[in-house]
Write a protein that holds these residues in place. Structure first.
Motif, short mmCIF file in Angstrom:
data_model
loop_
_atom_site.label_atom_id
_atom_site.label_comp_id
_atom_site.label_asym_id
_atom_site.label_seq_id
_atom_site.Cartn_x
_atom_site.Cartn_y
_atom_site.Cartn_z
N VAL A 33 0.83 -1.21 0.00
CA VAL A 33 0.00 0.00 0.00
C VAL A 33 0.86 1.26 0.00
CG1 VAL A 33 -1.59 1.36 1.42
CG2 VAL A 33 -2.01 -1.06 1.06
N VAL A 34 1.97 1.27 0.75
CA VAL A 34 2.77 2.48 0.87
C VAL A 34 3.59 2.77 -0.39
CG1 VAL A 34 4.92 1.54 1.83
CG2 VAL A 34 4.13 3.81 2.54
N ARG A 35 3.90 1.73 -1.17
CA ARG A 35 4.77 1.90 -2.34
C ARG A 35 4.22 2.91 -3.34
NH1 ARG A 35 5.29 -3.15 -3.30
NH2 ARG A 35 7.01 -3.41 -1.82
N PRO A 36 2.93 2.84 -3.72
CA PRO A 36 2.40 3.86 -4.66
C PRO A 36 2.42 5.27 -4.09
CG PRO A 36 0.94 1.95 -4.53
CD PRO A 36 1.93 1.81 -3.43
N ARG A 37 2.26 5.40 -2.77
CA ARG A 37 2.31 6.71 -2.16
C ARG A 37 3.71 7.32 -2.30
NH1 ARG A 37 -2.69 8.88 -0.86
NH2 ARG A 37 -4.00 7.31 0.13
N LEU A 38 4.72 6.50 -2.06
CA LEU A 38 6.09 6.98 -2.20
C LEU A 38 6.42 7.25 -3.65
CD1 LEU A 38 7.91 4.61 0.33
CD2 LEU A 38 6.89 6.85 0.74
N ALA A 39 5.87 6.43 -4.54
CA ALA A 39 6.09 6.65 -5.97
C ALA A 39 5.48 7.97 -6.42
CB ALA A 39 5.51 5.49 -6.78
N ASP A 40 4.32 8.30 -5.87
CA ASP A 40 3.70 9.60 -6.19
C ASP A 40 4.60 10.75 -5.74
OD1 ASP A 40 1.49 8.41 -7.28
OD2 ASP A 40 0.21 8.67 -5.51
#
Length: 700
Positions: free
Chosen positions: A334-341
């Motif tokens: 879940v956190v990976r896309p947030r960091l990618a953004d």
């Protein structure tokens, strides 16, 4: 009457986590205070609050089943209204007695007592103490009505017709006095002894509470719930520290009290787990990654011994599976896309310089009466140039920093995370090739952001921060947007304290009056002159800040009564006043100073200031004149050197001649020339005594 511990629990759907701590404290305090006021609980009764995501509860020690009877004396009416000329009861008195459950037989026992200028009749009776069932119902109704609910929601009851309003739908109510159920009804619920434990991990459902004392223990053992907010929070802290220690390398969870409270409001039985993300994301400014993990996922980022973000983070889970790998993998996914953004925003933002973005500020509305952010930026630039010139700071660099300071408002990163404004401006300034000094100034121009925050790190940052805050204050006061009560939408109180702190802590040689005047100039006809009201506002904030530092109200009042324009002098003036007040002569001189001030206020027209020695007829006035002339050079020199303590302490020598003057000299002499000369002498004395502070304010 046997006193027993009382338990009340309201079981609801998931409560807003950011509000849970406050709701729990209010629920317990309001309920307990009402029972104490009704005489059902002692004033010092032990009150234990409980609050979880799905319940508000309180345990109150030694609650009586019925309050003690108490004697009351009620005022009925004036004697002249209640009794006729013969002393018999009037119809009005009989009617009032009947309303109290008494009749004409009670008239003989009425008391007469003074009531202002007349006598009144009083009726003494014994009021039966309220029963716990009645008193608790009243207390619960009042508590629910007064809870600080952030947003009320209405919902239908099971009957399909009735609608009630509460923070979330309520499903169960417990009211136990010892082991006995107290019958109550609230929000469509009837009290009992059943509650529910953990949504997924309760050993027993429902959990049937035996008595008020077993509540926390049964919820823990049967319901898998830590009922106490404070205990649950402490357990989270313990587990966070243990997890960080296990990882090693000196890592620690980020310190964030608000996040800790919010997470405590999200879980009923915490279980801290360790997750991680790819190291490539560490190329993004750590403030961005930290904010997205905290704000969006409620994770605790881990910092290394040097304060740098690591690629590991801590998850506070609400479940405790034997194999937590699926939970950890799910959170990492879940956190990976947030960091990618965040990485995408950072990469995209750096494709345009801050200087290129400045023109876009003309399209962003700041305030409908004050124009765009571009227009505001130009005003800040003008104010910053003026301040820089007065301080001898590089005017060109101050102008450039002020021009670029707001450009990051147009970046994707700040658009997603407004909390990063200024911070991102500093990063992008470095990327654009600007100096470290310039980048720091752009980042720091919002400082201090809150009480206790650091000031800007360099002189350019101080100049732009002052200009930015002064522009806001002058502009908002100039259009009448003043703070009211607890409403301060433009954070003017915070801006005022920021200005105060910079002027004092950096000891800047800038007068407040000139600052406000120069800050108003770039607005031209956009605003009206509100410098007087704004000056009062700033001095009010300063007084509050000084009280928090431990200065007395009298000391503060004495110094600020003179409206000192160099705020950097305020601390020295306060120290001087404190030292003067400790002198044995201080009280008498302060009282005399107050007397002198009162005399001078009554003089009509201009107050004379030149003393003619040949008109000093009395020995006492000649002695006072001589004493003033002798100590004035020393007091003047100390004052000019900024040694306010020495300047004030020199005045101690005036006590004896001042006392003698008032004992032996008639100021308002019949002879006009003598009277004017004595008034001039007092005027000089008043000026000499009140340069550091208004000493009359020290007079009790």
């Amino acid at each position: 009457m046997i006193k027993k511990n009382l338990l009340v629990e309201l079981f609801v759907e998931e409560l807003p986590p950011k509000a849970l701590k406050r709701l729990g404290e209010a629920f317990s305090t309001l309920l307990a205070d009402s029972l104490k006021a009704q005489g059902l609980a002692a004033a010092d009764a032990l009150v234990t609050a409980f609050a979880t995501p799905r319940r508000l509860a309180v345990q109150i020690a030694n609650v009586a089943p019925q309050a003690a009877d108490k004697a009351v004396s009620q005022k009925l009416m004036p004697v002249a209204v209640g009794l006729d000329a013969d002393g018999n009861a009037t119809p009005a008195l009989l009617k009032r007695l009947a309303a109290l459950g008494a009749d004409a037989r009670a008239v003989a026992g009425l008391k007469r007592q003074p009531d202002g200028k007349a006598e009144a009749l009083f009726f003494d009776s014994v009021q039966t103490g309220v029963s716990l069932s009645v008193g608790l119902q009243k207390a619960l109704d009042e508590t629910i009505a007064k809870l600080p609910i952030p947003k009320v929601m209405g919902y239908q009851l099971a009957d399909g017709w009735s609608t009630v309003s509460f923070v979330r739908p309520a499903h169960k109510l417990i009211a136990l006095h010892g082991s006995e159920v107290i019958e109550l009804t609230v929000l469509g619920l009837t009290s009992g002894r059943e509650t529910l434990g953990h949504r997924f991990e309760a050993a027993i459902s429902p959990v049937v509470i035996r008595d008020a004392d077993s509540y926390a223990e049964q919820l823990a053992s049967d319901g898998a719930v830590i009922a106490s907010f404070a205990e649950r929070r402490a357990e989270i802290v313990r587990q966070l520290e243990a997890a960080a220690e296990k990882i090693g390398g000196g890592v620690r969870a980020i310190d964030d009290e608000a996040l800790l409270d919010e997470v405590t409001g999200l879980v009923e039985r915490p279980n801290v787990l360790v997750g991680q993300f790819e190291t490539e994301f560490l190329a993004v400014p750590q403030e961005c990654l930290i904010l997205t993990m905290k704000a969006n996922q409620k994770y605790f980022p881990l910092l290394d011994a040097n304060g740098k973000l690591s690629n590991q983070f801590l998850i506070v889970s609400n479940i405790c599976p034997e194999d937590a790998s699926a939970v950890i993998e799910g959170n990492e996914r879940v956190v990976r896309p947030r960091l990618a953004d965040a990485k995408f925003f950072f990469d995209q933002d750096r494709k345009k310089t801050l200087a290129v973005r400045v023109a876009g500020l003309d399209k962003v509305v700041y305030h409908n009466k004050l124009g765009t952010q571009g227009e505001r930026s130009e005003r800040v630039r003008a104010i910053a140039r003026g301040i820089a010139a007065k301080l001898g700071t590089d005017v060109q660099q101050a102008d450039q920093a002020a021009q670029l300071a707001k450009a990051d408002l147009l970046t994707d990163m700040v658009g997603e995370f407004p909390e990063l404004q200024g911070i991102m401006g500093g990063y992008y300034a470095k990327h654009d090739g600007l100096s470290e000094r310039m980048a720091e100034a752009i980042e720091d121009h919002y400082k201090p952001r809150f009480a206790g925050d650091a000031l800007p790190r360099n002189d350019i940052g101080v100049v732009v921060a002052l200009a930015d805050k002064l522009e806001t204050l002058v502009g908002m006061f100039g259009i009448g947007q003043l703070p009211t009560g607890d409403k301060d939408p433009f954070a003017l109180r915070r801006h005022a304290l920021g200005v105060i702190r910079m002027l004092i802590e950096r000891d800047l040689p800038l007068t407040l009056e000139a600052l406000l005047k120069d800050a108003a100039a770039p607005f031209a006809a956009l605003i009206t002159d509100a410098s007087s009201a704004l000056g009062d506002f700033i001095f009010d904030r300063l007084a509050g800040n000084l009280r928090e530092q431990g200065y007395s109200a009298q000391e503060i009042d004495a110094v600020l009564a003179l409206r000192p324009q160099y705020l950097g002098d305020v601390a020295k003036r306060l120290a001087a006043v404190k030292a003067f007040a400790a002198l044995p002569e201080a009280a008498a001189l302060a009282a005399a100073n107050k007397r002198v001030g009162n005399i001078l206020k009554k003089i009509e027209g201009a107050v004379p200031n030149e003393v003619r020695q040949e008109l000093l007829a009395e020995e006492a006035e000649r002695a006072l004149f001589s004493s003033m002339a002798a100590l004035k050079p020393r007091a003047d020199a100390a004052f000019e050197a900024g040694d306010y303590t020495a300047s004030l302490q020199a005045l101690a020598a005036l006590r004896t001649p001042v006392d003698a003057f008032f004992d032996g000299v008639m100021v308002n002499a019949e002879d006009a020339a003598l009277r004017a000369n004595r008034q001039a002498l007092l005027n000089q004395l008043y000026g000499l005594m009140n340069r550091v502070a208004d000493l009359s304010r020290l007079s009790a």
